[in-house]
Design an enzyme around this catalytic site. Structure first.
Site, PDB file in Angstrom:
ATOM      1  CB  ILE A   1      -0.871   0.059   1.342  1.00 49.11           C
ATOM      2  CG1 ILE A   1      -1.763  -1.266   1.370  1.00 49.11           C
ATOM      3  CG2 ILE A   1      -1.566   1.379   1.344  1.00 49.11           C
ATOM      4  CD1 ILE A   1      -3.037  -1.029   0.367  1.00 49.11           C
ATOM      5  CG  HIS A   2       2.909   3.168  -2.895  1.00 53.19           C
ATOM      6  ND1 HIS A   2       2.685   2.086  -3.860  1.00 53.19           N
ATOM      7  CD2 HIS A   2       3.147   4.019  -4.055  1.00 53.19           C
ATOM      8  CE1 HIS A   2       2.661   2.340  -5.183  1.00 53.19           C
ATOM      9  NE2 HIS A   2       3.069   3.498  -5.255  1.00 53.19           N
TER      10      HIS A   2
END
Ligand code: UD1
Length: 354
Positions: A202-203
């Site tokens: 997740i970024h």
């Protein structure tokens, strides 16, 4: 012929690997400029080492900053480099701030600009990547498209006469590396004997930069009934720290960003992928791992066919999406046959300005 590639962020190093190999095999001079957007060892050097990419000829060392500060510093750094090398083509990759900086700079210096991975669209104008890719496509002299869908977008935007379908260069790498790690496994925080887990990344700012949303995503992953390996991007780590969110919670085991061979090997043991990365959705599709994408849309719409990839923006729906059975349908091959980089170099050669 001289090609000058501009790269700066992790996914661009992956795309650079097959292009550098194809340029070398074709006897084409290839200058590599690294903007320094990604600078941690695990976000940058590890890719040059494990994918056998020649060291950059120039590293501008720009680092992090606001969009304007980062992109502006890159443009100021690129200008004298472009003047010095006067390439036949500036080759820009994908959708990062490094891409946009090279596009603006090449255009202002009247240098021919080619955009690799042209024509992708999320149609989400909140994403910095969407601004970067639309602006770069429209500045480019040559749009090198990965898929028929991308060609369709470029055609609708009036760019058909400068568009060539070359296929997806990331497919070239993932297929090669999957074979290599199957023959000779690499050391990794996720062991080869380990299977059945969820591999998560997740970024994206939309998922990391607002406290409640990030907390809800982490909580949903922590509550899953299977082990979750979370390969944590520096943006995720820094936002979680700032918000006081513990990433190492419940089912989650945090690991630092994986090298490319480690990532491909980890896909081999994964039962499912949870991600907001563009590249990982496609890599998982190519290797047959069902994916749940924590976004409202995807640029890689081909992965959605038959439910191989499912868009699940609401964290409350993550457990159900990740628990769905793997599709049984055969996957088609919308991303080419693993020879996109060779086609890219051939196209640059045949379209070179006299
Ligand atoms: C960038 C790209 C995105 C791509 C992603 C892959 C833009 C606008 N976005 O997002 O398209 O999918 O790379 O990773 O260009 N940081 C470090 N060390 C590093 C790199 C970053 O600590 O080596 C931290 C910095 O605090 C920085 C933050 O991560 O502020 C975000 O980095 P940034 O370059 O802004 O974009 P990414 O989120 O990595």
């Amino acid at each position: 012929m001289r090609i000058l590639s501009v790269v700066g962020a992790r996914p661009q190093f992956v795309k650079l690997a097959p292009v550098a190999a194809a340029a070398s095999a074709a006897g084409v001079e290839h200058v590599v400029v690294h903007t320094g957007q990604h600078y941690d060892e695990k976000m940058s050097q590890s890719f040059f080492d494990t994918l056998q990419i020649p060291a950059p000829d120039v590293n501008l060392g720009i680092g992090s900053g606001s969009h304007a500060a980062q992109t502006g510093a890159m443009m100021a750094g690129l200008e004298p480099v472009f003047e010095r090398y006067a390439p036949d083509w500036v080759l820009a990759y994908g959708d990062t701030n490094s891409t946009l900086a090279s596009a603006v700079c090449a255009t202002k210096l009247h240098l021919p600009l080619a955009h690799l991975e042209a024509g992708l669209r999320s149609f989400n104008r909140r994403m910095p990547e969407e601004h970067n890719r639309v602006l770069t496509d429209h500045a480019a002299d040559l749009c090198l498209a990965p898929t028929e869908v991308a060609v369709g977008h470029l055609t609708r935007e009036g760019l058909a006469d400068r568009t060539v379908l070359v296929g997806d260069v990331m497919t070239d790498v993932v297929l090669r590396v999957a074979k290599a790690v199957a023959a000779e496994p690499v050391e990794s925080p996720i062991g080869v004997g380990d299977t059945g887990y969820v591999l998560a990344t997740i970024h994206r700012p939309d998922n990391t930069d607002e406290r409640d949303r990030l907390a809800a995503i982490v909580e949903a992953l922590a509550r899953l009934d299977r082990r979750v390996y979370l390969a944590a991007h520096p943006r995720l780590v820094s936002r979680a720290e700032a918000f006081g969110i513990d990433l190492q919670a419940g089912s989650i085991t945090v690991v630092s960003p994986l090298s490319y061979p480690q990532l491909v090997q980890a896909l081999g043991g994964a039962a499912a992928v949870a991600t907001d990365s563009g590249g990982l959705q496609k890599e998982a599709f190519l290797l047959g791992v069902p994916t749940t994408t924590v976004r409202t849309e995807t640029e890689w719409v081909e992965t959605l066919v038959d439910g191989w990839n499912v868009l699940t923006p609401d964290p409350a729906d993550l457990a159900a999406a990740l628990g769905r059975p793997a599709p049984t349908a055969e996957r088609s091959a919308p991303y080419g046959d693993g020879t996109a980089a060779v086609r890219t170099v051939e196209t640059l050669r045949s379209r070179r300005r006299p």
